[in-house]
Scaffold this active site. Structure first.
Site, PDB file in Angstrom:
ATOM      1  N   SER A  99       0.854  -1.183   0.000  1.00 11.82           N
ATOM      2  CA  SER A  99       0.000   0.000   0.000  1.00 11.82           C
ATOM      3  C   SER A  99       0.896   1.241   0.000  1.00 11.82           C
ATOM      4  O   SER A  99       2.119   1.139   0.036  1.00 11.82           O
ATOM      5  CB  SER A  99      -0.873   0.010   1.254  1.00 11.82           C
ATOM      6  OG  SER A  99      -0.065   0.271   2.382  1.00 11.82           O
ATOM      7  N   LYS A 100       0.252   2.379   0.000  1.00 10.05           N
ATOM      8  CA  LYS A 100       0.986   3.654  -0.053  1.00 10.05           C
ATOM      9  C   LYS A 100       2.011   3.764   1.066  1.00 10.05           C
ATOM     10  O   LYS A 100       3.020   4.444   0.926  1.00 10.05           O
ATOM     11  CB  LYS A 100       0.003   4.824   0.042  1.00 10.05           C
ATOM     12  CG  LYS A 100      -0.594   5.151  -1.303  1.00 10.05           C
ATOM     13  CD  LYS A 100      -1.001   6.600  -1.383  1.00 10.05           C
ATOM     14  CE  LYS A 100      -1.236   6.982  -2.826  1.00 10.05           C
ATOM     15  NZ  LYS A 100      -2.161   8.073  -2.996  1.00 10.05           N
ATOM     16  N   ARG A 101       1.714   3.112   2.172  1.00 11.40           N
ATOM     17  CA  ARG A 101       2.616   3.124   3.321  1.00 11.40           C
ATOM     18  C   ARG A 101       4.018   2.629   2.927  1.00 11.40           C
ATOM     19  O   ARG A 101       5.025   3.019   3.510  1.00 11.40           O
ATOM     20  CB  ARG A 101       2.020   2.174   4.367  1.00 11.40           C
ATOM     21  CG  ARG A 101       2.360   2.443   5.786  1.00 11.40           C
ATOM     22  CD  ARG A 101       1.339   1.765   6.697  1.00 11.40           C
ATOM     23  NE  ARG A 101       1.092   0.377   6.321  1.00 11.40           N
ATOM     24  CZ  ARG A 101       1.914  -0.637   6.560  1.00 11.40           C
ATOM     25  NH1 ARG A 101       3.061  -0.411   7.155  1.00 11.40           N
ATOM     26  NH2 ARG A 101       1.602  -1.865   6.214  1.00 11.40           N
ATOM     27  N   GLY A 109       5.476   3.192   0.161  1.00 10.15           N
ATOM     28  CA  GLY A 109       6.066   4.026  -0.885  1.00 10.15           C
ATOM     29  C   GLY A 109       5.134   4.047  -2.076  1.00 10.15           C
ATOM     30  O   GLY A 109       3.935   3.836  -1.939  1.00 10.15           O
TER      31      GLY A 109
END
Ligand code: GLU
Length: 473
Positions: A245-247, A249
């Site tokens: 996920s965006k976490r 990167g």
């Protein structure tokens, strides 16, 4: 819409969410490869029924990402929302067949029943009294949803090409909704109708859709439509084992291109090998991938995204890439004064060190710097008085050299180093600082040759001890 079911037809069916997710790109790749391998067709469907999120730029971002990776569909894409009438028509057909029913349970009634089940610690199942109601008793003007009559006995087995044989008891399947009370079709219905109408023979997608497949089969059976072959591919995980996920990167393909400066062939190859393998083969060309790909090579356990591996692979593809093409990609990153032919000429040297296009641009920047050169900290530290004295001697020696080729420069400076009793490294360090303003660059003879005689000498002279005495020179 042509439904040519003679051969393999795959599809990639992204929901436009603002970018092409890297996991989606892998799904697209597997669908593309499967179709190519079997001489079939690979289609695109934009699942744009979420009207708030499905904006034109969000859809463009998907086409853009797919285009970059060379995974455009074989035909014009299908837009799901535009087919709402057709989806609704199928729901009405199911109603007429008695395979679906109008359910007049209100939201409050459903909430009550759900709460009761919870209080009694029972699993909640829709058990609508409208399932078997005589259509003659259907109220004329009360709101209703259309529900499928899911089978309650027996079980359904999917012979999934990746997950193996998966069986679910039919009692676990709800009478899910096909048409909402405002008459709009649900996602579950739309996917089945579209896949059927597009002639899709193989549904290759993320394993988060495996549960949906059992519901989708209920509709297929009710319509007497063929059930496609399913292949549910495991999710991609981040390095920490959580779903990517965006976490972790960047997850949008555009960021891999723009922010990370990767080449599409590197991303293509990395995604190919993320969850699919062919022995220990590291680099596999598009043509080979088409020849070798099959679903039997897709693993059942999720793969972890390893950004270091991707960067290393990118470095490899940069070294293999055509110099003029790289120059074209790097020039806009440097700025308006970047001369593409000079960049292309420097590329064989520059690309030895770079893992991505931004590093390549940084490495090339010295070519286009203007005097006085800005010096980074390490380069300034190298330019001691002693070093400047040495630069003065080097400059004098080079001023008398007219053959400005790498070979001639190397011969001249090697003999100079010998005369001075110095190693070549001792010479190269301050020269590199003076010529590039940094401490890393291609080989020093290449730097001299690439800059050209006048520019190279001017940069050296600007850092000699006499220049220091008079900074205006
Ligand atoms: N639109 C769905 C998604 O983006 C895919 C549906 C499907 O492949 O059946 O997750």
């Amino acid at each position: 819409m042509a439904s040519d079911s003679a051969g393999v037809v795959t599809r990639f069916a992204p929901s436009p969410t603002g970018f092409l997710h890297i996991g989606g790109a892998r799904t697209a790749l597997f669908n593309w490869l499967y179709a190519r391998h079997h001489g079939g067709k690979y289609l695109l469907r934009i699942e744009d029924t979420d009207r708030a999120r499905s904006t034109e730029p969000a859809i463009e971002a998907i086409f853009d990402g797919l285009g970059w990776l060379g995974l455009e569909g074989d035909e014009a894409p299908t837009f799901q929302f535009a087919r709402s009438d057709r989806h609704a028509a199928v729901a009405h057909e199911l109603l007429e067949k008695g395979a679906a029913y109008r359910c007049y349970l209100t939201a409050e009634e459903l909430a009550d029943r759900r709460a009761r089940a919870q209080a009694e610690r029972r699993t909640f199942r829709i058990d609508s009294e409208w399932r078997d109601a005589d259509p003659a008793t259907w109220p004329a003007d009360a709101p209703y949803v259309v529900r499928i009559k899911a089978p309650r006995e027996g079980e359904t087995t999917i012979d999934d090409q990746v997950q193996g044989s998966v069986t679910v008891a039919n009692s676990e399947l709800d009478d899910f909704v096909l048409l909402r009370s405002d008459g709009t079709p649900t996602y579950m219905l739309a996917v089945v109708v579209d896949d059927h109408d597009m002639g899709v023979t193989h549904v290759i997608r993320g394993d988060d859709h495996l549960n949906n497949a059992f519901r989708q089969i209920v509709i297929l059976r009710a319509m007497d439509w063929p059930v496609p072959v399913y292949a549910h591919v495991p999710m991609i995980l981040g390095a920490d084992g959580a779903k990517l996920s965006k976490r972790h990167g960047a997850v949008g393909v555009d960021a891999y291109r723009d922010e990370m400066g990767l080449l599409p062939e590197a991303v293509f190859n990395y995604l190919l090998r993320l969850g699919w393998g062919h022995g220990d083969r590291e680099e596999i060309s598009r043509e080979e991938a088409i020849e070798l790909f099959d679903l039997s090579g897709v693993g059942r356990s999720p793969s972890r995204f390893d950004i270091k591996k991707l960067l290393n692979l990118n470095g490899h593809y940069i070294r293999e890439a055509d110099d003029a093409r790289l120059a074209g990609l790097v020039a806009p990153l440097i700025g308006s004064n970047a001369d593409k032919s000079l960049l292309a000429e420097a590329m064989p040297q520059l690309k030895l060190r770079a893992k991505d296009l931004h590093e390549l641009a940084e490495g090339a920047a010295f070519l286009f710097k203007v005097r006085p050169l800005s010096m980074d900290e390490k380069a300034s530290a190298l330019l001691t008085d002693e070093a400047r004295g040495l630069l003065e001697k080097i400059s004098a020696r080079l001023h008398s050299q007219s053959d400005w080729t790498v070979e001639a420069l190397e011969a001249n400076l090697k003999s100079f180093a010998e005369e001075q009793g110095l190693g070549l490294g001792k010479l190269a360090q301050p020269m590199r600082a003076a010529l590039t303003g940094t401490t890393t660059s291609p080989g020093i003879f290449d730097v001299l040759a690439l800059l050209g005689r006048d520019e190279a000498l001017a940069r050296l002279d600007a850092q000699t001890s006499s220049a220091d005495a008079d900074p205006t020179i």
